[in-house]
Design an enzyme around this catalytic site. Structure first.
Site, PDB file in Angstrom:
ATOM      1  N   ASP A 485      35.564 -60.702  56.683  1.00 42.37           N
ATOM      2  CA  ASP A 485      34.644 -60.683  55.547  1.00 42.37           C
ATOM      3  C   ASP A 485      35.399 -61.098  54.281  1.00 42.37           C
ATOM      4  OD1 ASP A 485      31.853 -59.600  54.546  1.00 42.37           O
ATOM      5  OD2 ASP A 485      33.361 -58.860  53.127  1.00 42.37           O
ATOM      6  N   ILE A 486      34.776 -61.950  53.467  1.00 43.87           N
ATOM      7  CA  ILE A 486      35.394 -62.381  52.204  1.00 43.87           C
ATOM      8  C   ILE A 486      35.177 -61.285  51.172  1.00 43.87           C
ATOM      9  CG2 ILE A 486      35.436 -64.160  50.424  1.00 43.87           C
ATOM     10  CD1 ILE A 486      34.196 -66.081  52.441  1.00 43.87           C
ATOM     11  N   GLU A 528      28.930 -64.216  54.134  1.00 43.79           N
ATOM     12  CA  GLU A 528      30.361 -64.472  53.980  1.00 43.79           C
ATOM     13  C   GLU A 528      31.170 -63.845  55.111  1.00 43.79           C
ATOM     14  OE1 GLU A 528      29.377 -60.881  51.319  1.00 43.79           O
ATOM     15  OE2 GLU A 528      28.437 -62.727  51.997  1.00 43.79           O
TER      16      GLU A 528
END
Length: 620
Positions: A485-486, A528
């Site tokens: 995950d960003i 994301e």
């Protein structure tokens, strides 16, 4: 019985025999029924010529549905020629009858040819009562007769124009008479045959079959046979019939024969056979087009079917891609032992500029080179020095030249323009196969790929992951999944805009793909988030890969140097074990590990541990 009173109070009874009347009535009913049900059209008219009765066959013949439509109409209305109708009416009234053929027309105006038998019906005293006629539709018979007449006329003209030879042989099988236009047209004279046997006229090569047939005919048999002669350039095919000639005592005194030149027929039969082969081969290829979308399979069908019609030493299919040519399929026949099989690499940029390709791009037509050593268009290619005859056919898709089919022979002059035409037909089918395969590949790609990152999409991931899980469980191997995950991706979009956010997504996807193996399955999970499945990989090793991915993002900003954009990743990793055997369970564990990483400060990798049972509520 009739009873009446007589004088003196007596009665008299009179009996009348009515059996004859009943019998007559029954016979009349039978006759009326026979007329009504007759397959012949039957009509009655009054003496003025107006219809008073017709049966169903009459209505059907003239195209009417109900008797009321015709009753009262003049008979003359059903004749095509009023003059002929008048003559018939006059014959019936003056001669009591008429038999012949009439030209009629039905209610729709359609022409009918009808055979008619008409007569005048009279009472016992000779007084005319009505007119009655039966009609038989002979239209089809007339047409068939006319067609037969025309056919016989054509046949007569054909026989008269055929180049036949009629000859007679004596008991020693020597020609005693030669007739027909064939001799003269062939530049020969009867003297060249008279007194000579078939061996002396035709030579030893053709003597055997004639001598065998002559002997059979001399034994009393009527024989027919075909024989061939001439040369390759001017072939000759003849159909000969031999019959014994018998004298008045029935003894065979010689033979009479008719030789018919069937060369043209044989050529046409060969052409028809080849055309049928072509049609069957094209049909087979068409069936392959509809049965599979695998390009290699269809193109194999194409080259197989070409070989059925055009023998070759080698054949290949090449695709034109920009300024290069890529070989996608090659088939070999029997190559010369002194030569090498043609080897074309994946890219042959120099081939684009050869005269052959330039000509085909310009004209859209196949290129035939009967002899490579005398044709200036031929350019030698390494390993193909043995090639002497060559055909190249363009594969065109929507007016664009997408590829070529090359057919090659080691024999000079082997291929002809007819071969070019046939190969061109298969090139058209190859174009359909290539286009279908390209469309299928494009559709498959779009169905499995995230359009922004060009990474596998979620749908593809789950399809591939389920198959991998089954394999791992069957062979009792290990497997790990990481969730990526960003961190604070929303801040990137809010600060730099969505175009920069898209750039970051694409670049992170690329860095993930560069950090994993080809056997690993990576996909954009949503938003994301990314997911990676790593077969044959334990938790520790998977965490090392995750750390490599994290560092590739954290240590190297995105965008331009003047305005660098930094991003970090939080990654959760989980390994399959006895408690987590399903894919959903493993994804949940990796997700829990991801939220543990988030809760621990982000920009880190966390492997799933049994104690990590709470999902952090930290928002990105």
């Amino acid at each position: 019985m009739h009873t009446k009173m007589m004088p003196y109070g007596t009665y008299q009874s009179i009996y009348h025999d009515i059996s004859e009347r009943k019998q007559a009535e029954e016979e009349l009913i039978v006759k009326e029924t026979a007329i009504a049900s007759s397959i012949n059209a039957i009509a009655m008219s009054d003496l003025s010529g107006r219809l008073t009765y017709v049966n169903q066959a009459f209505l059907k013949l003239w195209g009417y549905e109900h008797i009321s439509e015709v009753l009262g109409q003049p008979v003359i209305a059903f004749w095509k020629s009023e003059d002929q109708a008048g003559e018939v009416m006059e014959a019936i009234t003056s001669k009591d009858g008429w038999i012949g053929e009439m030209s009629a027309k039905d209610r729709h105006g359609t022409h009918l040819d009808v055979q008619v038998s008409a007569h005048l019906v009279r009472k016992k005293d000779g007084q005319p009562v009505c007119m009655m006629a039966s009609f038989i539709n002979i239209t089809e018979n007339k047409r068939a007769a006319e067609a037969l007449r025309r056919s016989e006329e054509k046949f007569r003209l054909l026989v008269e124009s055929m180049d036949d030879i009629v000859f007679t042989l004596d008991l020693e099988k020597r020609h005693s008479g030669v007739f027909g236009s064939w001799v003269e047209k062939a530049g020969m004279t009867p003297e060249m045959f008279l007194g000579k046997t078939s061996r002396e006229v035709l030579g030893d090569n053709f003597a055997k079959i004639h001598e065998e047939m002559n002997n059979r005919a001399l034994s009393g048999e009527i024989v027919s046979y075909e024989w061939s002669g001439g040369t390759k350039e001017n072939p000759l095919h003849v159909y000969t019939t031999l019959s014994p000639i018998k004298d008045s005592s029935g003894k065979i005194s010689g033979l009479v024969g008719v030789g018919r030149n069937i060369t043209q027929r044989k050529i046409l039969e060969q052409v028809e056979h080849e055309q049928r082969q072509l049609a069957e081969a094209l049909l087979d290829t068409s069936a392959a087009l509809t049965s599979t979308l695998k390009l290699d399979e269809v193109l194999n069908h194409v080259l197989n079917n070409i070989e059925k019609l055009v023998s070759y030493d080698a054949a290949m299919v090449l695709l034109i891609e920009g300024h290069s040519v890529r070989k996608i399929l090659q088939r070999s026949g029997t190559f010369p032992t002194t030569g090498n099989q043609p080897q074309l690499g994946n890219t042959q940029a120099n081939l684009i500029n050869t005269p052959i390709l330039i000509e085909m791009i310009k004209t859209g037509l196949p290129c035939l080179i009967p002899d490579t050593q005398t044709d200036s268009r031929w350019r030698a290619i390494a390993g193909m020095g043995w090639v002497r005859s060559f055909i190249s056919a363009p594969i065109q898709i929507r007016g664009h030249m997408a590829g070529i089919i090359n057919v090659i022979s080691a024999a000079p002059g082997f291929f002809t323009p007819l071969h070019s035409e046939r190969i061109m037909a298969f090139a058209s089918q190859a174009a359909i196969a290539i286009e279908n395969a390209q469309l299928f590949e494009q559709t498959q790609y779009l169905a499995m790929t995230d359009p922004l990152t060009e990474m596998n999409n979620r749908r593809y991931f789950f399809d591939a992951a389920r198959k991998e899980f089954k394999r791992i469980q069957r062979f009792q191997r290990t497997l790990s999944i990481m969730m990526v995950d960003i961190d604070r991706f929303k801040n990137i979009n809010d600060t730099y805009g969505h175009s920069v956010g898209d750039l970051v997504l694409r670049e992170i996807a690329a860095r993930i793909k560069n950090s994993i193996r080809t056997v690993d399955i990576a996909a954009r999970y949503g938003g994301e988030e990314f997911i990676v499945l790593m077969p044959e990989t334990g938790l520790s090793e998977a965490c090392q890969v995750a750390e490599r991915i994290r560092k590739s993002v954290a240590d190297y900003p995105f965008g331009e140097e003047t305005v660098p954009v930094t991003a970090t990743l939080s990654i959760g990793v989980a390994e399959i074990d006895e408690k987590r055997k399903s894919m959903d369970q493993l994804i949940t564990c990796a997700d829990n590990a991801l939220y543990t990483a988030k809760a621990a400060g982000r920009n880190r990798v966390e492997g799933y541990r049994e104690t990590a049972d709470d999902r952090a509520t930290v928002k990105s």
